[in-house]
Design an enzyme around this catalytic site. Structure first.
Site, PDB file in Angstrom:
ATOM      1  N   ASP A 511       9.152  -1.824 -42.386  1.00 42.48           N
ATOM      2  CA  ASP A 511       8.283  -2.359 -42.933  1.00 42.48           C
ATOM      3  C   ASP A 511       8.396  -1.242 -44.337  1.00 42.48           C
ATOM      4  O   ASP A 511       8.707  -0.181 -44.157  1.00 42.48           O
ATOM      5  CB  ASP A 511       6.956  -2.352 -42.395  1.00 42.48           C
ATOM      6  CG  ASP A 511       5.969  -2.904 -43.263  1.00 42.48           C
ATOM      7  OD1 ASP A 511       6.135  -3.805 -44.174  1.00 42.48           O
ATOM      8  OD2 ASP A 511       4.745  -2.246 -43.369  1.00 42.48           O
ATOM      9  N   ASP A 714       2.760  -6.964 -38.929  1.00 42.03           N
ATOM     10  CA  ASP A 714       3.770  -6.478 -38.133  1.00 42.03           C
ATOM     11  C   ASP A 714       3.683  -6.383 -36.770  1.00 42.03           C
ATOM     12  O   ASP A 714       4.751  -6.411 -36.033  1.00 42.03           O
ATOM     13  CB  ASP A 714       4.003  -4.897 -38.672  1.00 42.03           C
ATOM     14  CG  ASP A 714       4.298  -4.749 -40.230  1.00 42.03           C
ATOM     15  OD1 ASP A 714       5.148  -5.431 -40.694  1.00 42.03           O
ATOM     16  OD2 ASP A 714       3.646  -3.677 -40.475  1.00 42.03           O
TER      17      ASP A 714
END
Length: 813
Positions: A511, A714
């Site tokens: 990420d 996430d």
């Protein structure tokens, strides 16, 4: 023919698979069946799965026709099923056994070898209320989950002669740690005492004195070694014998006891050859090995002890203006505590009054102290550096952050990798097999005309050389050493299987915000596209963002506050991770997010398109805001990459791991940040579903995938990846979904974790190779008389110590 005890599942020319109801959840029967079948030379391989009662047999059809094999299976399984000793009837479940399954952890005192752990594990699993039972010899712990009480779990452990200790809270863990230290001291004392008696005894034995008084002195010197220093060995062996069980203590007790009993009888009848010194030396060498094992296991468990000792034992509680010092066990949620400069925060809470700089490095990995003021949360174990403050207790016992970290490390250290499960299967049949081999060795020597003394000597040597301790220690000590080192470096492995999976990592997906970047974004630009006053626009935006946990929401709220805008109350809040938020603020529809989110909500952003593109090309994230369906403002949020990100990406590539970035940010912003840290593969404007799909795509190509993230968006990808790495400063949801937590969010720890995983598997393979090789060479040597019982016991101790010493290499930084 009809089969009563089995059902044929597959029939092939050289392989047969059958389902046996009598083997379901009966691993002891499965092990015995394997031994019996493998004695037939026509059978090439046998594999059992006790959970479902499956038996697969590979055979030579020329020597053993298939129908004959099925008849053999029917007969052997029928006889085995009729054995009550193996059936282990279970107690009926008491009324208290219903309800939701609960998990308990206990420290187990008294385990001396891997067979102790396996025996205890099998005994626990026999209770039909137990869903999971894992006993770790290296860590000295047991984890049990099922529909039974803690007292019933402890009763199972106690019945086998072991002592269970609770370790639910940090205070209980501290008591366990103290007992571990006491156990090391006790093991040292027993060895020292045994050695003091054995050394003069060995000198006398080598002299082979003729004087009856010196021969009596040999018996006098040997007796305290066996029945004082070595008393726990004989006590455990007897306790297990009464329950028809065996372990390594059984082998030692039989070997040393036989030598002592033979020598005592020989002394009474005036024979010259005595073996008192051999009996004493056997016990002394075993005690030396266990003392060294205790010390080595203590070193491997230092990570847990260091974490436990972070919590202070006392706290200053304030009631009605009066301060009193109490133990942390007496604290309750809602209590008010006083924390002075230099003291550790006793438990998790929130600051009520005062301020201070608090050193949180033990939890977050951040080296600089963090300012704390009323309303801020503080974590137990951290140090108040400068000021004094009062706090309200928000969590106690096992609910604290520190206790959670300890449990995380505990679970990782107690995990069993496939290599350990293989070793457990070997150990399960090892002790009974060795006793049989030793007995046959003695009988064969007697049949060949050898003296009783010589026959017993050979049998004793076989008993003592075949120690399964090194096999049992091969995997758990390596895991303990590796997870302990990882914990010291801020890498907390939540799931032990991840320690093995990381070694095969071929790709990682990162990420961006809070992972590659610092995670502290700030608004750098603000342009209004409406005639509404700036303060009003910012108040509406801040009101809409109040319900969001995202870093960008915090940045927007901080910017609005800095401009003097007070967030307005909002209703109907909704958020789409990776896109934006929507809410009714002061009776006006407010949308804040990226361009795709604006389009999804019917907002025309044509006027701001070029400006947003220019911001993105400079590595800034454009955030658009719409009020009542009309574009109102564009804000630019900047978040610099972490100083370690570029080096971390290079390290991962050096390890042969490909690196990709998946972010909900715009393409231009994502490309700019990726270029700064050296990442070429980028997936921009990625929703949680797109990140999850990316993980599945990579795994479908045969990649072993790691996902590194920090936000709620996430969490699905973290859970789907082969290994999920959560940034320790991220959200609770992402940390729970991940297998590994990186304290402080330093990406460099990912490469370090993968390298440590690979080193751990190398050490485990080395340990298993040497442990199996040792026994493969030692047992035949003992059978043919190349090793005396005394040398055998010394070699046994040396094998265990060498395995532990090899594992401890992993603790070196």
């Amino acid at each position: 023919m009809a089969h009563v005890h089995l059902r044929v599942a597959h029939l092939l020319s050289r392989r047969v698979r059958v389902i046996v109801p009598a083997l379901v959840r009966q691993p002891e029967r499965a092990y015995v069946l394997e031994i019996l079948l493998r004695k037939r030379p026509e059978i090439q391989a046998v594999r059992t799965v006790a959970e479902i009662g499956s038996v697969t047999v590979h055979f030579d059809p020329r020597r053993l026709p298939r129908e004959t094999l099925l008849s053999v299976l029917e007969t052997v399984i029928g006889n085995l099923a009729a054995r009550p000793a193996l059936a282990s009837p279970r107690r009926p479940a008491p009324p208290s056994s219903g309800g939701t399954p609960r998990q308990y952890a206990a420290a187990v005192e008294g385990m001396t070898c891997a067979s102790c752990a396996l025996l205890l594990e099998l005994t626990l699993r026999r209770d039909r209320r137990v869903e999971l039972a894992q006993v770790n010899f290296g860590a000295g712990t047991a984890v049990v989950r099922g529909r039974l009480s803690k007292e019933e779990v402890f009763e199972h452990i106690s019945q086998l002669g072991y002592t269970p200790r609770p370790m639910d809270t940090l205070a209980q863990r501290r008591l366990v740690v103290e007992r571990e230290k006491a156990a090391i001291r006790e093991a040292g004392r027993r060895f020292t005492s045994a050695a003091a008696w054995t050394l003069p005894l060995m000198a006398l034995g080598m002299a082979m004195p003729r004087s009856p008084y010196l021969r009596i002195l040999q018996a006098v010197l040997a007796t305290p070694v066996l029945f004082a220093s070595g008393r726990p060995i004989f006590e455990r062996a007897w306790s297990l014998a009464r329950r028809r069980h065996t372990n390594m203590d059984t082998l030692v007790a039989i070997g040393a006891g036989t030598a002592y009993a033979y020598s005592l009888e020989a002394l009474l009848r005036g024979a010259r050859h005595l073996y008192f010194e051999a009996a004493a030396a056997i016990v002394t060498f075993v005690l030396l090995g266990r003392f060294l094992e205790e010390q080595a296991r203590g070193k491997a468990g230092e990570a847990i002890r260091a974490l436990v000792e972070l919590q202070p034992q006392t706290a200053t509680r304030v009631r009605d203006g009066v301060e009193e010092v109490v133990t942390v066990e007496r604290l309750a949620v809602g209590d008010v505590l006083r924390v002075r400069p230099g003291e550790r925060v006793p438990t998790d809470g929130v600051v009520l009054d005062g301020d201070s700089y608090v050193d949180e490095s033990v939890i977050t990995g951040e080296s600089l102290p963090v300012a704390k003021k009323p309303g801020d949360r503080v974590t137990g174990g951290c140090i108040s550096v400068t000021g004094s403050f009062t706090q309200r207790v928000m969590a106690v016992g096992h609910d604290t952050v520190l206790a959670g970290i300890v449990r995380m490390v505990d679970e990782a250290q107690g995990a069993k990798l496939p290599a350990q499960r293989t070793a457990d299967r070997i150990v399960a049949v090892f002790v009974p097999a060795v006793m049989g081999i030793a007995g046959m060795t003695s009988v064969a020597r007697l049949g060949a005309g050898w003296s009783l003394r010589s026959a017993l000597t050979r049998g004793s040597a076989v008993l003592l050389i075949a120690c399964p301790c090194s096999l049992g220690l091969a995997t758990p000590t390596a895991i303990m050493a590796a997870t302990g080192r990882a914990a010291r470096h801020g890498i907390f492995i939540r799931r032990g299987a991840a320690l093995e999976t990381m070694a095969g990592q071929t790709a990682v997906v990162l990420d961006k915000t809070g992972t590659i970047t610092e995670g502290r974004p700030a608004v750098t630009d603000f342009v209004s596209f409406t005639r509404t006053p700036e303060a009003r626009v910012l108040a509406l935006i801040a009101g809409a963002e109040r319900g969001s946990e995202h870093y960008l929401a915090r940045a927007l709220a901080a910017f609005a506050s800095g401009r003097g805008a007070t967030p307005l109350p909002a209703t109907g809040f909704s958020a789409v991770p990776g896109s934006g938020v929507r809410a009714m603020v002061d009776d006006m529809a407010v949308c804040v997010g990226n361009s795709a989110w604006m389009a999804a909500n019917g907002v025309d952003c044509g006027a701001a398109r070029e400006y947003a593109r220019a911001l993105a090309s400079r590595g800034k994230t454009p955030v658009l805001a719409a009020i009542a369906g009309e574009l109102a403002a564009v804000l630019a949020v900047g978040d610099a990459p972490r100083s370690t990100s570029a080096a971390a990406v290079r390290h991962l590539r050096k390890l042969g791991v490909s690196v990709l970035m998946a972010t909900g940010d715009d393409e231009a912003v994502a490309r700019h940040v990726a270029a700064e840290v050296g990442i070429q593969d980028v997936v921009a404007q990625a929703t949680p579903e797109r990140k999850l799909r990316l993980i599945h795509e990579l795994r479908a190509r045969g990649q072993c995938v790691g996902m590194i993230g920090d936000g709620v968006n996430d969490a699905p990808a973290l859970a789907a990846a082969d290994v999920g790495f959560a940034v320790g400063t991220g959200t609770h949801v992402s940390i729970e979904a991940a297998s590994v937590t990186l304290v402080g969010g330093d990406l460099a720890k990912v490469g370090e974790a993968i390298a440590l995983s690979r080193a751990t598997l190398r050490v485990i393979r080395q340990n298993l190779f040497w442990a199996l090789g040792y026994n493969a060479l030692a047992i035949p040597s003992a059978i043919v008389g190349r090793l005396s019982p005394m040398v055998a016991s010394a070699a046994m101790a040396a094998s265990s110590v060498s395995v532990v010493a090899n594992s401890l290499r992993l603790t070196r930084d």
